[in-house]
Design a protein around this motif. Structure first.
Motif, PDB file in Angstrom:
ATOM      1  N   VAL A  63       0.904  -1.183   0.022  1.00 14.53           N
ATOM      2  CA  VAL A  63      -0.152  -0.067  -0.228  1.00 14.53           C
ATOM      3  C   VAL A  63       0.851   1.137   0.141  1.00 14.53           C
ATOM      4  N   GLY A  64       2.206   1.215   0.861  1.00 11.84           N
ATOM      5  CA  GLY A  64       2.867   2.451   1.073  1.00 11.84           C
ATOM      6  C   GLY A  64       3.551   2.701  -0.325  1.00 11.84           C
ATOM      7  N   ASN A  65       4.145   1.738  -1.092  1.00 16.24           N
ATOM      8  CA  ASN A  65       4.557   2.022  -2.263  1.00 16.24           C
ATOM      9  C   ASN A  65       3.717   2.611  -3.308  1.00 16.24           C
ATOM     10  N   PHE A  67       1.054   4.382  -2.577  1.00 16.69           N
ATOM     11  CA  PHE A  67       0.890   5.742  -2.299  1.00 16.69           C
ATOM     12  C   PHE A  67       1.999   6.494  -2.905  1.00 16.69           C
ATOM     13  N   ARG A  68       3.125   6.161  -2.720  1.00 16.40           N
ATOM     14  CA  ARG A  68       4.100   6.955  -2.965  1.00 16.40           C
ATOM     15  C   ARG A  68       4.103   7.139  -4.365  1.00 16.40           C
ATOM     16  N   ASP A  69       3.606   6.111  -4.966  1.00 18.69           N
ATOM     17  CA  ASP A  69       3.793   6.231  -6.597  1.00 18.69           C
ATOM     18  C   ASP A  69       2.466   6.745  -7.265  1.00 18.69           C
ATOM     19  N   LYS A 112       4.253  16.029  17.047  1.00 15.79           N
ATOM     20  CA  LYS A 112       3.467  16.930  16.759  1.00 15.79           C
ATOM     21  C   LYS A 112       3.567  17.262  15.170  1.00 15.79           C
ATOM     22  N   GLY A 113       2.195  17.145  14.484  1.00 15.43           N
ATOM     23  CA  GLY A 113       2.196  17.494  13.042  1.00 15.43           C
ATOM     24  C   GLY A 113       1.865  16.323  12.274  1.00 15.43           C
ATOM     25  N   ASP A 114       2.102  15.121  12.783  1.00 14.73           N
ATOM     26  CA  ASP A 114       2.117  13.787  12.280  1.00 14.73           C
ATOM     27  C   ASP A 114       0.825  12.827  12.872  1.00 14.73           C
ATOM     28  N   ILE A 115       0.353  12.453  12.112  1.00 16.20           N
ATOM     29  CA  ILE A 115      -1.205  11.429  12.460  1.00 16.20           C
ATOM     30  C   ILE A 115      -0.678  10.248  12.311  1.00 16.20           C
ATOM     31  N   HIS A 116       0.196   9.542  11.841  1.00 15.66           N
ATOM     32  CA  HIS A 116       0.542   8.179  11.541  1.00 15.66           C
ATOM     33  C   HIS A 116       0.671   7.419  12.817  1.00 15.66           C
ATOM     34  N   ASP A 117      -0.080   6.375  13.017  1.00 16.12           N
ATOM     35  CA  ASP A 117      -0.082   5.671  14.404  1.00 16.12           C
ATOM     36  C   ASP A 117       0.007   4.146  14.255  1.00 16.12           C
ATOM     37  N   ILE A 118       0.048   3.770  13.083  1.00 16.19           N
ATOM     38  CA  ILE A 118       0.082   2.166  13.151  1.00 16.19           C
ATOM     39  C   ILE A 118       1.145   1.748  13.638  1.00 16.19           C
ATOM     40  N   GLY A 119       2.451   2.107  13.120  1.00 20.87           N
ATOM     41  CA  GLY A 119       3.757   1.554  13.521  1.00 20.87           C
ATOM     42  C   GLY A 119       3.625   2.067  15.044  1.00 20.87           C
ATOM     43  N   LYS A 120       3.460   3.260  15.684  1.00 23.74           N
ATOM     44  CA  LYS A 120       3.693   3.525  16.996  1.00 23.74           C
ATOM     45  C   LYS A 120       2.621   2.456  17.843  1.00 23.74           C
ATOM     46  N   MET A 160       9.273   7.982  20.622  1.00 22.58           N
ATOM     47  CA  MET A 160       8.752   8.799  19.712  1.00 22.58           C
ATOM     48  C   MET A 160       8.636   8.273  18.263  1.00 22.58           C
ATOM     49  N   SER A 161       7.671   8.434  17.607  1.00 26.20           N
ATOM     50  CA  SER A 161       7.368   8.010  16.373  1.00 26.20           C
ATOM     51  C   SER A 161       7.122   9.138  15.490  1.00 26.20           C
ATOM     52  N   ALA A 162       7.622   8.924  13.999  1.00 25.88           N
ATOM     53  CA  ALA A 162       7.510  10.116  13.275  1.00 25.88           C
ATOM     54  C   ALA A 162       7.567   9.429  11.765  1.00 25.88           C
ATOM     55  N   LEU A 164       6.825  11.217   8.815  1.00 23.12           N
ATOM     56  CA  LEU A 164       7.176  12.229   7.638  1.00 23.12           C
ATOM     57  C   LEU A 164       8.464  12.865   7.713  1.00 23.12           C
ATOM     58  N   THR A 165       9.151  13.368   6.705  1.00 20.39           N
ATOM     59  CA  THR A 165      10.456  13.909   6.747  1.00 20.39           C
ATOM     60  C   THR A 165      10.186  15.177   7.376  1.00 20.39           C
ATOM     61  N   THR A 166       9.070  15.768   7.288  1.00 24.83           N
ATOM     62  CA  THR A 166       8.702  17.420   7.667  1.00 24.83           C
ATOM     63  C   THR A 166       8.399  17.299   9.346  1.00 24.83           C
ATOM     64  N   ARG A 211      14.569   0.127  14.351  1.00 23.82           N
ATOM     65  CA  ARG A 211      14.143   0.013  12.998  1.00 23.82           C
ATOM     66  C   ARG A 211      12.565  -0.357  12.875  1.00 23.82           C
ATOM     67  N   ASP A 212      12.397  -1.513  13.850  1.00 24.92           N
ATOM     68  CA  ASP A 212      10.880  -1.894  14.032  1.00 24.92           C
ATOM     69  C   ASP A 212      10.482  -2.328  15.414  1.00 24.92           C
ATOM     70  N   ALA A 213       9.394  -2.802  15.433  1.00 25.93           N
ATOM     71  CA  ALA A 213       8.902  -2.959  16.823  1.00 25.93           C
ATOM     72  C   ALA A 213       9.690  -3.991  17.487  1.00 25.93           C
ATOM     73  N   ALA A 214      10.061  -5.049  16.884  1.00 26.69           N
ATOM     74  CA  ALA A 214      10.926  -6.159  17.685  1.00 26.69           C
ATOM     75  C   ALA A 214      12.511  -5.438  18.181  1.00 26.69           C
TER      76      ALA A 214
HETATM   77 CO1  B1M Z   1       1.088   8.711   5.046  1.00 29.51          CO
HETATM   78  N1  B1M Z   1       3.122   9.018   4.425  1.00 29.51           N
HETATM   79  N2  B1M Z   1       0.689  10.645   4.763  1.00 29.51           N
HETATM   80  N3  B1M Z   1      -0.683   8.271   5.755  1.00 29.51           N
HETATM   81  N4  B1M Z   1       1.636   6.912   5.074  1.00 29.51           N
HETATM   82  C1  B1M Z   1       3.746   7.930   4.410  1.00 29.51           C
HETATM   83  C2  B1M Z   1       4.734   8.073   5.750  1.00 29.51           C
HETATM   84  C3  B1M Z   1       4.656   8.112   3.131  1.00 29.51           C
HETATM   85  C4  B1M Z   1       6.116   7.587   3.095  1.00 29.51           C
HETATM   86  C5  B1M Z   1       3.747   7.591   1.796  1.00 29.51           C
HETATM   87  C6  B1M Z   1       4.543   7.660   0.784  1.00 29.51           C
HETATM   88  O1  B1M Z   1       4.732   8.637  -0.165  1.00 29.51           O
HETATM   89  N5  B1M Z   1       4.955   6.697   0.212  1.00 29.51           N
HETATM   90  C7  B1M Z   1       4.585   9.651   2.822  1.00 29.51           C
HETATM   91  C8  B1M Z   1       5.781  10.310   3.610  1.00 29.51           C
HETATM   92  C9  B1M Z   1       6.787  10.827   2.777  1.00 29.51           C
HETATM   93  C10 B1M Z   1       7.802  11.707   3.199  1.00 29.51           C
HETATM   94  O2  B1M Z   1       7.755  12.461   4.265  1.00 29.51           O
HETATM   95  N6  B1M Z   1       9.160  11.505   3.065  1.00 29.51           N
HETATM   96  C11 B1M Z   1       3.399  10.035   3.541  1.00 29.51           C
HETATM   97  C12 B1M Z   1       2.701  11.322   3.212  1.00 29.51           C
HETATM   98  C13 B1M Z   1       3.094  12.268   2.260  1.00 29.51           C
HETATM   99  C14 B1M Z   1       1.403  11.568   4.002  1.00 29.51           C
HETATM  100  C15 B1M Z   1       0.638  12.793   3.790  1.00 29.51           C
HETATM  101  C16 B1M Z   1       1.348  14.044   3.653  1.00 29.51           C
HETATM  102  C17 B1M Z   1      -0.524  12.819   2.390  1.00 29.51           C
HETATM  103  C18 B1M Z   1      -1.062  13.764   2.199  1.00 29.51           C
HETATM  104  O3  B1M Z   1      -2.000  14.370   2.939  1.00 29.51           O
HETATM  105  N7  B1M Z   1      -1.093  14.231   0.868  1.00 29.51           N
HETATM  106  C19 B1M Z   1      -0.261  12.700   5.069  1.00 29.51           C
HETATM  107  C20 B1M Z   1       0.254  13.358   6.382  1.00 29.51           C
HETATM  108  C21 B1M Z   1      -0.546  13.564   7.521  1.00 29.51           C
HETATM  109  C22 B1M Z   1       0.218  13.815   8.704  1.00 29.51           C
HETATM  110  O4  B1M Z   1       0.550  12.909   9.451  1.00 29.51           O
HETATM  111  N8  B1M Z   1       0.022  15.049   8.987  1.00 29.51           N
HETATM  112  C23 B1M Z   1      -0.499  11.210   5.270  1.00 29.51           C
HETATM  113  C24 B1M Z   1      -1.772  10.641   5.514  1.00 29.51           C
HETATM  114  C25 B1M Z   1      -1.848   9.192   5.812  1.00 29.51           C
HETATM  115  C26 B1M Z   1      -3.208   8.395   6.101  1.00 29.51           C
HETATM  116  C27 B1M Z   1      -3.798   9.310   7.233  1.00 29.51           C
HETATM  117  C28 B1M Z   1      -3.932   8.254   4.952  1.00 29.51           C
HETATM  118  C29 B1M Z   1      -2.447   6.928   6.788  1.00 29.51           C
HETATM  119  C30 B1M Z   1      -2.047   6.941   8.181  1.00 29.51           C
HETATM  120  C31 B1M Z   1      -3.281   6.307   9.202  1.00 29.51           C
HETATM  121  C32 B1M Z   1      -2.632   5.977  10.479  1.00 29.51           C
HETATM  122  O5  B1M Z   1      -1.637   5.919  10.709  1.00 29.51           O
HETATM  123  N9  B1M Z   1      -3.949   6.038  11.145  1.00 29.51           N
HETATM  124  C33 B1M Z   1      -1.125   7.117   5.949  1.00 29.51           C
HETATM  125  C34 B1M Z   1      -0.336   5.866   5.837  1.00 29.51           C
HETATM  126  C35 B1M Z   1      -1.155   4.515   6.110  1.00 29.51           C
HETATM  127  C36 B1M Z   1       0.745   5.833   5.129  1.00 29.51           C
HETATM  128  C37 B1M Z   1       1.732   4.760   4.819  1.00 29.51           C
HETATM  129  C38 B1M Z   1       1.153   4.118   3.502  1.00 29.51           C
HETATM  130  C39 B1M Z   1       1.745   3.476   5.771  1.00 29.51           C
HETATM  131  C40 B1M Z   1       2.426   3.910   7.346  1.00 29.51           C
HETATM  132  C41 B1M Z   1       2.248   2.574   8.083  1.00 29.51           C
HETATM  133  O6  B1M Z   1       1.378   2.701   8.816  1.00 29.51           O
HETATM  134  N10 B1M Z   1       3.080   1.613   7.988  1.00 29.51           N
HETATM  135  C42 B1M Z   1       3.232   5.403   4.518  1.00 29.51           C
HETATM  136  C43 B1M Z   1       4.305   4.556   3.590  1.00 29.51           C
HETATM  137  C44 B1M Z   1       4.945   3.714   4.234  1.00 29.51           C
HETATM  138  O7  B1M Z   1       5.417   3.939   5.311  1.00 29.51           O
HETATM  139  N11 B1M Z   1       5.479   2.391   3.598  1.00 29.51           N
HETATM  140  C45 B1M Z   1       2.840   6.618   4.598  1.00 29.51           C
HETATM  141  C46 B1M Z   1       3.036   0.477   8.417  1.00 29.51           C
HETATM  142  C47 B1M Z   1       3.883   0.542   9.934  1.00 29.51           C
HETATM  143  C48 B1M Z   1       3.692  -0.825  10.894  1.00 29.51           C
HETATM  144  O8  B1M Z   1       5.083   0.728   9.685  1.00 29.51           O
HETATM  145  O9  B1M Z   1       4.801   3.258  10.529  1.00 29.51           O
HETATM  146  O10 B1M Z   1       6.924   2.366   9.525  1.00 29.51           O
HETATM  147  P1  B1M Z   1       5.698   1.935  10.270  1.00 29.51           P
HETATM  148  O11 B1M Z   1       6.258   1.519  11.756  1.00 29.51           O
HETATM  149  C49 B1M Z   1       7.293   0.691  12.005  1.00 29.51           C
HETATM  150  C50 B1M Z   1       8.803   1.161  12.047  1.00 29.51           C
HETATM  151  O12 B1M Z   1       8.958   2.520  11.345  1.00 29.51           O
HETATM  152  C51 B1M Z   1       8.947   1.285  13.829  1.00 29.51           C
HETATM  153  O13 B1M Z   1       8.139   0.048  14.141  1.00 29.51           O
HETATM  154  C52 B1M Z   1       6.987   0.044  13.345  1.00 29.51           C
HETATM  155  C53 B1M Z   1       6.422  -1.535  13.283  1.00 29.51           C
HETATM  156  O14 B1M Z   1       7.658  -2.235  13.025  1.00 29.51           O
HETATM  157  N12 B1M Z   1       8.466   2.514  14.373  1.00 29.51           N
HETATM  158  C54 B1M Z   1       9.025   2.680  15.597  1.00 29.51           C
HETATM  159  C55 B1M Z   1       7.505   3.447  13.995  1.00 29.51           C
HETATM  160  N13 B1M Z   1       7.461   4.217  15.061  1.00 29.51           N
HETATM  161  C56 B1M Z   1       8.265   3.883  16.108  1.00 29.51           C
HETATM  162  C57 B1M Z   1       8.576   4.533  17.422  1.00 29.51           C
HETATM  163  C58 B1M Z   1       9.423   3.734  18.054  1.00 29.51           C
HETATM  164  C59 B1M Z   1      10.144   2.609  17.664  1.00 29.51           C
HETATM  165  C60 B1M Z   1       9.988   2.049  16.321  1.00 29.51           C
HETATM  166  O15 B1M Z   1       9.641   4.393  19.171  1.00 29.51           O
HETATM  167  C61 B1M Z   1      10.506   3.754  20.018  1.00 29.51           C
END
Ligand code: B1M
Length: 234
Positions: A63-65, A67-69, A112-120, A160-162, A164-166, A211-214
């Motif tokens: 899904v993420g890929n 979304f990016r594309d 702040k500024g970030d609403i992604h919560d699945i990974g967190k 803390m989780s983020a 977005l690059t912003t 890097r990840d939850a584990a």
């Molecule tokens: Co967003 N989004 N999104 N999005 N989104 C990304 C992050 C993005 C990479 C997609 C892309 O372009 N490929 C991109 C960011 C680009 C960048 O900054 N370089 C992006 C964008 C641009 C945006 C918006 C700006 C889109 C827009 O509005 N035009 C917007 C921003 C909103 C905001 O936050 N202000 C936005 C919105 C959204 C949705 C609301 C639609 C939705 C979020 C829903 C939700 O979370 N409830 C969403 C989603 C789902 C994604 C992707 C597709 C998936 C993220 C996810 O849940 N991954 C994402 C693409 C991607 O990451 N491949 C993308 C699954 C999750 C299990 O992995 O979160 O990485 P992850 O967590 C991992 C590790 O990173 C680590 O452990 C986790 C589990 O193993 N980890 C931690 C994470 N947090 C940790 C904290 C720790 C330790 C480890 O603390 C100790």
């Protein structure tokens, strides 16, 4: 369910077929099918963590890929996220062992500024499963919320989780404020999220990038073991 529809019976698929079907269903935001798929895999004696990583997290990567594309857009991704959360809810009690000895307390939140919560949420679940007490602050947290919760909860770890690059630079704001207030050394600070890396973690003054939850669980355990070893005897 209509008889005329050529419905796929998830329970009749092999493990590999089911996992691929679940990737498709996640992509299409089909929450009920995801929950059913999770239950089928658990019924086939898959470990909850394997279901999580191979069926759900791998599906979300696709899904993420897209979304990016620019193939998927926010509404579709929200549906996929909802389906993922449905599957995670089913797995949560299994990932969280009840009665495990408390390893320490972690405050975690998305910056702040970030609403992604699945990974967190996943990190929180895995930490609870490993015996940590987790205080989840949710999304969009300003520095004040983190600091207030750390002090109120007498926590050991700040997570803390983020995503977005912003928003990732905001982690430095939090750490710098802790330094200014003279409380930085009172807590272990762990950071994570897809755009981060080890170098970034070091540059902002975190104790570790996870890097990840584990990895978060193993890192937290390591730091807590060190902390206990350093406590004065008696
Ligand atoms: Co967003 N989004 N999104 N999005 N989104 C990304 C992050 C993005 C990479 C997609 C892309 O372009 N490929 C991109 C960011 C680009 C960048 O900054 N370089 C992006 C964008 C641009 C945006 C918006 C700006 C889109 C827009 O509005 N035009 C917007 C921003 C909103 C905001 O936050 N202000 C936005 C919105 C959204 C949705 C609301 C639609 C939705 C979020 C829903 C939700 O979370 N409830 C969403 C989603 C789902 C994604 C992707 C597709 C998936 C993220 C996810 O849940 N991954 C994402 C693409 C991607 O990451 N491949 C993308 C699954 C999750 C299990 O992995 O979160 O990485 P992850 O967590 C991992 C590790 O990173 C680590 O452990 C986790 C589990 O193993 N980890 C931690 C994470 N947090 C940790 C904290 C720790 C330790 C480890 O603390 C100790």
């Amino acid at each position: 369910m209509s008889d005329e529809e050529d419905d796929i019976i998830l329970a009749e698929l092999s493990d590999d077929e089911l996992v691929l079907q679940m990737h498709d269903d996640l992509y299409d935001g089909m929450k009920e099918e995801i929950e059913e798929g999770v239950n089928i895999l658990l019924g086939r004696k898959w470990q909850p963590y394997r279901v999580l990583t191979e069926a759900l997290v791998a599906g979300m990567t696709i899904v993420g890929n897209d979304f990016r594309d620019g193939i998927l857009f926010v509404p579709e991704v929200l549906l996929a996220a909802g389906a993922m959360k449905g599957g995670m809810e089913t797995l949560k009690p299994l990932l969280i062992e009840s009665g495990a000895p408390r390893m320490g307390k972690m405050v975690i939140g998305t910056v702040k500024g970030d609403i992604h919560d699945i990974g967190k949420n996943l990190v929180g679940m895995m930490m609870e499963g490993a015996g940590f007490e987790v205080i989840d602050l949710g999304i969009n947290n300003p520095v004040e919320d983190y600091l207030e919760a750390l002090s109120r909860e007498d926590a050991d770890i700040l997570g803390m989780s983020a995503l977005l690059t912003t928003t990732m630079p905001y982690m430095k704001v939090v750490i710098d404020t802790m330094i200014e207030q003279g409380i930085r050394e009172d807590y272990i600070v762990l950071v994570g999220g897809a755009p981060l890396n080890e170098e970034f973690g070091k540059a902002i003054g975190a104790d570790s990038y996870c890097r990840d939850a584990a990895v978060a669980v193993e890192t937290a355990k390591g730091f807590m073991a060190n902390k206990h070893n350093q406590l004065p005897a008696g």
